[in-house]
Design an enzyme around this catalytic site. Structure first.
Site, PDB file in Angstrom:
ATOM      1  N   GLU A  50      42.910  25.670  36.409  1.00 15.92           N
ATOM      2  CA  GLU A  50      43.869  26.260  37.349  1.00 15.92           C
ATOM      3  C   GLU A  50      43.660  25.690  38.756  1.00 15.92           C
ATOM      4  O   GLU A  50      44.623  25.384  39.464  1.00 15.92           O
ATOM      5  CB  GLU A  50      43.697  27.779  37.364  1.00 15.92           C
ATOM      6  CG  GLU A  50      44.710  28.522  38.204  1.00 15.92           C
ATOM      7  CD  GLU A  50      44.503  30.032  38.161  1.00 15.92           C
ATOM      8  OE1 GLU A  50      45.257  30.749  38.860  1.00 15.92           O
ATOM      9  OE2 GLU A  50      43.590  30.512  37.448  1.00 15.92           O
ATOM     10  N   GLU A  97      38.876  39.324  37.836  1.00 16.77           N
ATOM     11  CA  GLU A  97      40.225  39.699  37.382  1.00 16.77           C
ATOM     12  C   GLU A  97      40.521  39.093  36.010  1.00 16.77           C
ATOM     13  O   GLU A  97      41.067  39.758  35.123  1.00 16.77           O
ATOM     14  CB  GLU A  97      41.252  39.231  38.414  1.00 16.77           C
ATOM     15  CG  GLU A  97      42.696  39.388  37.993  1.00 16.77           C
ATOM     16  CD  GLU A  97      43.571  38.265  38.525  1.00 16.77           C
ATOM     17  OE1 GLU A  97      44.383  37.715  37.750  1.00 16.77           O
ATOM     18  OE2 GLU A  97      43.448  37.939  39.714  1.00 16.77           O
ATOM     19  N   HIS A  98      40.166  37.826  35.826  1.00 17.31           N
ATOM     20  CA  HIS A  98      40.379  37.179  34.527  1.00 17.31           C
ATOM     21  C   HIS A  98      39.522  37.812  33.437  1.00 17.31           C
ATOM     22  O   HIS A  98      40.001  38.097  32.340  1.00 17.31           O
ATOM     23  CB  HIS A  98      40.041  35.688  34.633  1.00 17.31           C
ATOM     24  CG  HIS A  98      41.158  34.833  35.120  1.00 17.31           C
ATOM     25  ND1 HIS A  98      41.680  33.787  34.399  1.00 17.31           N
ATOM     26  CD2 HIS A  98      41.873  34.862  36.282  1.00 17.31           C
ATOM     27  CE1 HIS A  98      42.658  33.200  35.083  1.00 17.31           C
ATOM     28  NE2 HIS A  98      42.777  33.844  36.237  1.00 17.31           N
ATOM     29  N   HIS A 140      38.533  36.630  41.738  1.00 14.97           N
ATOM     30  CA  HIS A 140      39.534  36.111  40.812  1.00 14.97           C
ATOM     31  C   HIS A 140      38.947  35.941  39.407  1.00 14.97           C
ATOM     32  O   HIS A 140      39.619  36.222  38.406  1.00 14.97           O
ATOM     33  CB  HIS A 140      40.077  34.781  41.348  1.00 14.97           C
ATOM     34  CG  HIS A 140      41.098  34.141  40.484  1.00 14.97           C
ATOM     35  ND1 HIS A 140      40.879  32.958  39.825  1.00 14.97           N
ATOM     36  CD2 HIS A 140      42.361  34.524  40.149  1.00 14.97           C
ATOM     37  CE1 HIS A 140      41.951  32.629  39.126  1.00 14.97           C
ATOM     38  NE2 HIS A 140      42.864  33.556  39.302  1.00 14.97           N
TER      39      HIS A 140
END
Length: 424
Positions: free
Chosen positions: A127, A50-51, A47
């Protein structure tokens, strides 16, 4: 609508479907690697990667990436799941070369600048904090942890604050180099596109990826169990689950239909019995999540403290009855819902590109729509009832809960109830 497929020397598959009536296109790069390929110490790195793909390359700054795609009215995004990570765009047909160039650039030329990484890790920790403040997110983390204890499949896709903060630039580069190999990558596009042009763009931008097979993740081992936490909340979030079926299983669509009939809409058994007749909750639904080599079948309910004790025995009653009393009419209605959802999704180029990519990653081929519809239409009430019996009594149940759940049924009592039925 024509489907075309080309395999590049790097092993990347390029698959496209032309939709002549459209003026736009959806395209993206799918990699067959997700959170299940992480070690415990790098939980969340897929993740983070991905960012960071959007935070600057050797050719573009983070601002330039955003400005270039938005200057043509396009969209650019990405998502990480258990089995895959994908980077995708939606643009007008004349801007397909730009979109493909940006997608290739962020995957092959990202710099992973240290200051950008520090800033983005802070954002991801926020997040994670937002997810931890959301009971429905927490209960699904509990659910995964209890279903797959000590395994990547049971850990949160977002990672933890500790593992995210520990992510390094070198770790990101190593993860990218280790897993983003041609044989496990698909370039998919649908809409107003030209296949040969997409092939050329993919070769130009991604031709240097490794042609060697990427390492395969460890097989998932469903375990089942109990994970609950009493919190001072207005609502209790509860998930009851069982081992599901993989994408490649002959029972995959049977499981989807079982989920739809049991709790997939307002006409479903759970909605009608638990909410409409008894008023025990505001929200209740079932789901079936498939992975490459397994899956999870679950039921989620949200209810007030005063109804917690009564809720689960009623749910278990519907689960028990499903193997014996699901009717042809209910199955026909679920088939119609599944068929309609499939066909309606194909009218969207974004959904179509995603389906093409997933089919190539899972099956190694594009599955014709007629074949999919045929599989759905061939499912009978007998096959759904058979699967219900196998799912609900063939594995240890998983029970997860958060909120005012002090009166929730104990896991041993769930096992005893379903076990008694199985032995009868």
């Amino acid at each position: 609508m024509s489907v075309e497929l080309t395999r590049l020397p790097s092993g990347i598959t390029v698959v496209t479907q032309t939709m002549d009536q459209l003026q736009s296109a959806a395209l993206g790069v799918w990699a067959g690697v997700g959170s299940r390929s992480e070690s415990e110490g790098e939980n969340g790195i897929a993740h983070v990667l991905e960012h960071m793909a959007f935070k600057g390359t050797r050719r573009r700054s983070a601002t330039a990436i955003a400005e270039e795609i938005e200057a043509v009215g396009g969209e650019l995004n990405a998502a990480t799941s258990v089995d895959t990570t994908h980077y995708h765009s939606r643009v007008l047909k004349e801007d397909v070369p730009l979109a493909m160039d940006i997608l290739s650039d962020i995957l092959r030329n990202s710099t992973f600048d240290e200051s950008e990484l520090a800033r983005e890790k802070h954002v991801i920790v926020q997040e994670i904090g937002a997810a931890l403040d959301t009971p429905e997110d927490v209960v699904y983390d509990f659910f995964g942890e209890a279903a797959y204890p000590g395994q990547a499949l049971g850990r949160p896709i977002l990672g933890t604050e500790a593992t995210v903060r520990a992510t390094t630039r070198e770790g990101l580069i190593g993860y990218l180099d280790r897993h983003y190999h041609g044989p496990s990558m698909v370039v998919a596009a649908a809409g107003a596109i030209d296949h040969k042009a997409i092939v050329t763009l993919a070769e130009d931008g991604l031709g240097d990826v490794s042609p060697e097979p990427a390492p395969k993740p460890a097989a998932g081992r469903y375990h089942g169990g109990d994970r609950r936490e009493v919190r001072d909340l207005m609502e209790a979030q509860i998930v009851l689950g069982f081992a599901g079926r993989a994408y490649t299983s002959p029972d995959y669509y049977t499981a989807q239909i079982l989920s739809t009939a049991l709790g997939g809409g307002m006409s479903s058994r759970l909605f009608q019995e638990v909410r409409e007749r008894r008023g025990l909750c505001y929200s209740i639904y079932s789901f079936h999540w498939a992975f490459a080599d397994g899956g999870l079948f679950g039921i989620h309910a949200a209810t007030g403290e005063s109804d917690v004790a009564e809720l689960m025995p009623v749910v278990l009653g519907e689960v028990e009855k499903a193997a014996d009393t699901l009717t042809e009419e209910e199955v026909a209605r679920a088939r119609a819902q599944l068929r309609a959802g499939l066909l309606m999704a194909l009218e969207s180029p974004t959904a179509r590109a995603g389906q093409l990519a997933r089919q190539m990653l899972v099956f190694g081929r594009v599955v014709p729509v007629e074949e999919l519809v045929g599989k759905i239409d061939a499912i009978t009430a007998d096959s759904v009832r058979r699967l219900a019996g196998a799912l609900f009594t063939g594995s240890t149940p998983t029970l997860a809960a958060v909120g005012p759940v002090g009166s929730l049924i104990q896991h041993d009592d769930v096992m005893a109830r379903l076990g008694t039925r199985a032995a009868a």
